[in-house]
Design a protein around this motif. Structure first.
Motif, mmCIF file in Angstrom:
data_model
loop_
_atom_site.group_PDB
_atom_site.id
_atom_site.type_symbol
_atom_site.label_atom_id
_atom_site.label_comp_id
_atom_site.label_asym_id
_atom_site.label_seq_id
_atom_site.Cartn_x
_atom_site.Cartn_y
_atom_site.Cartn_z
ATOM 1 N N SER A 1 9.733 14.894 58.364
ATOM 2 C CA SER A 1 9.273 16.286 58.281
ATOM 3 C C SER A 1 8.681 16.745 59.619
ATOM 4 N N SER A 2 7.950 15.846 60.279
ATOM 5 C CA SER A 2 7.377 16.200 61.577
ATOM 6 C C SER A 2 8.485 16.488 62.592
ATOM 7 N N PHE A 3 9.522 15.644 62.578
ATOM 8 C CA PHE A 3 10.649 15.845 63.490
ATOM 9 C C PHE A 3 11.360 17.175 63.209
ATOM 10 N N LEU A 4 11.666 17.440 61.928
ATOM 11 C CA LEU A 4 12.399 18.648 61.562
ATOM 12 C C LEU A 4 11.583 19.915 61.819
ATOM 13 N N LEU A 5 10.281 19.860 61.484
ATOM 14 C CA LEU A 5 9.453 21.053 61.625
ATOM 15 C C LEU A 5 9.112 21.361 63.075
ATOM 16 N N ASN A 6 9.083 20.310 63.923
ATOM 17 C CA ASN A 6 8.692 20.514 65.320
ATOM 18 C C ASN A 6 9.872 20.737 66.263
ATOM 19 N N VAL B 1 8.338 28.167 51.424
ATOM 20 C CA VAL B 1 9.330 27.137 51.089
ATOM 21 C C VAL B 1 10.055 26.715 52.357
ATOM 22 N N LYS B 2 10.115 25.420 52.592
ATOM 23 C CA LYS B 2 10.779 24.890 53.784
ATOM 24 C C LYS B 2 11.738 23.779 53.388
ATOM 25 N N TYR B 3 13.003 23.918 53.781
ATOM 26 C CA TYR B 3 13.998 22.901 53.441
ATOM 27 C C TYR B 3 13.665 21.562 54.103
ATOM 28 N N GLU B 4 12.920 21.615 55.216
ATOM 29 C CA GLU B 4 12.566 20.367 55.918
ATOM 30 C C GLU B 4 11.773 19.424 55.003
ATOM 31 N N ASN B 5 10.882 20.000 54.173
ATOM 32 C CA ASN B 5 10.119 19.156 53.249
ATOM 33 C C ASN B 5 11.022 18.533 52.194
ATOM 34 N N LEU B 6 12.030 19.284 51.750
ATOM 35 C CA LEU B 6 12.989 18.763 50.776
ATOM 36 C C LEU B 6 13.782 17.607 51.370
ATOM 37 N N VAL B 7 14.307 17.793 52.585
ATOM 38 C CA VAL B 7 15.109 16.759 53.242
ATOM 39 C C VAL B 7 14.265 15.518 53.532
ATOM 40 N N ALA B 8 13.046 15.730 54.012
ATOM 41 C CA ALA B 8 12.174 14.598 54.354
ATOM 42 C C ALA B 8 11.788 13.810 53.108
ATOM 43 N N GLY B 9 11.431 14.503 52.021
ATOM 44 C CA GLY B 9 11.077 13.815 50.790
ATOM 45 C C GLY B 9 12.251 13.074 50.192
ATOM 46 N N LEU B 10 13.434 13.699 50.216
ATOM 47 C CA LEU B 10 14.648 13.055 49.713
ATOM 48 C C LEU B 10 14.949 11.790 50.515
#
Length: 315
Positions: free
Chosen positions: A307-312, A26-35
């Motif tokens: 998501s790419s920005f947050l995850l990287n 589970v990664k909050y970055e995916n939640l923020v990016a999708g939102l």
């Protein structure tokens, strides 16, 4: 005595171990990016969503305004209520779209990563379909009340202002719960569950298109694409999903409509077929395609880049 795992195969997991593995992905970055993607696309394209819902429930009731087409509907709403009228119901739509896309990507990526870790190989189209369907069902359980309030607010007509029941999203939620209970907040849930097949088909197509395209370019399947390529993949996958599953949206909108009463999904289908024929199940599809295709493209481009920005950023 537990059997020993064969060489190269993952060790068997208990239920607790499986849940721990799942939550580790589970990664909050995916939640923020999708939102972020859901909110941006909703703000840009909400008026077309309003038009789609009004066409979807156009069953001949006298209280409903009559429209000759998409532009006529938008002009009529504009003349009566201005920009505010075109954005009627936008608050729950933003909450619903933001929460839905955020939770969908949140659950989907966790499930997909968990399965990929267990398999140690690329996922098949069927596994992408299963991951997306599971994520869709989990998301709908949390967001269905928001979609009911959005539908109710969008279907408040100016022909009889005295009958306007709801002052906003919170007022609608409170009144629906007070007068109709939990069942009222979950109207349209069954066709909504069927609608998870829409998201599942879309995500399956999206993943397969990206994989095949990268294979064609002789690149790794997870290689990042440019915005135009993401737009193309998102548009093709969305059109495929809409063409396959649109009737459930008509059924759900009619179940959630406060101006007509149905006894359930079968009653909606029977009355729609009897009174309007096959075309009744596709009312509002044109404005829906015009709305959801760019909405999907905006959402996916924003999602992939955020998501790419947050995850990287931690790398």
């Amino acid at each position: 005595m537990n059997p020993s795992p064969t060489p190269g195969s993952p060790a068997p997991l208990t239920l607790t171990g499986s849940l721990q593995r799942l939550f580790s992905h589970v990664k909050y970055e995916n939640l923020v990016a999708g939102l972020s993607g859901g909110v941006v696309s909703t703000l840009v394209l909400h008026p077309l969503d309003l038009v789609k819902i009004r066409f979807a429930v156009s069953d001949g009731l006298d209280l409903r305004p009559k429209y000759n087409g998409i532009l006529h509907c938008m002009r009529s709403v504009w003349h009566q209520d201005g920009l505010r009228g075109l954005y009627q119901g936008v608050t729950p739509n933003i909450w619903g779209a933001g929460a839905s896309w955020g939770l969908y990507f949140f659950f989907y990526n966790a499930i997909k990563a968990y399965l990929k870790e267990r398999r140690q190989t690329e996922l098949s189209a069927g596994e992408h379909l299963m991951s997306a369907a599971s994520a869709g069902a989990m998301t709908l359980c949390l967001t269905n009340p928001i979609w009911v309030t959005k539908t109710r607010l969008v279907l408040q007509y100016n022909t009889d202002p005295a009958n306007k029941q709801y002052k906003g999203m919170v007022d609608a939620l409170v009144k629906i719960y007070r007068y109709e209970g939990i069942a009222g907040l979950y109207r349209g849930f069954v066709p909504g569950l069927f609608g998870t097949s829409h998201g599942a088909l879309q995500f399956m197509a999206y993943e397969e298109l990206k994989r095949e395209y990268n294979k064609y370019r002789k690149m790794q399947s997870e290689t990042k694409l440019n915005p135009l390529e993401y737009i193309t993949m998102a548009a093709l996958s969305k059109i495929f999903a809409v063409a396959t599953t649109y009737p459930y949206q008509v059924i759900r909108a009619r179940l959630q409509d406060q101006h007509n009463k149905y006894d359930g999904v079968c009653d909606v289908m029977r009355r729609t077929w009897r009174n309007e024929g096959l075309l009744g199940f596709y009312k509002g599809m044109v404005p829906n395609v015009i709305r959801v295709t760019p909405a999907c493209c905006i959402t996916f481009v924003v999602y992939e880049n955020v998501s790419s920005f947050l995850l990287n950023r931690h790398k």
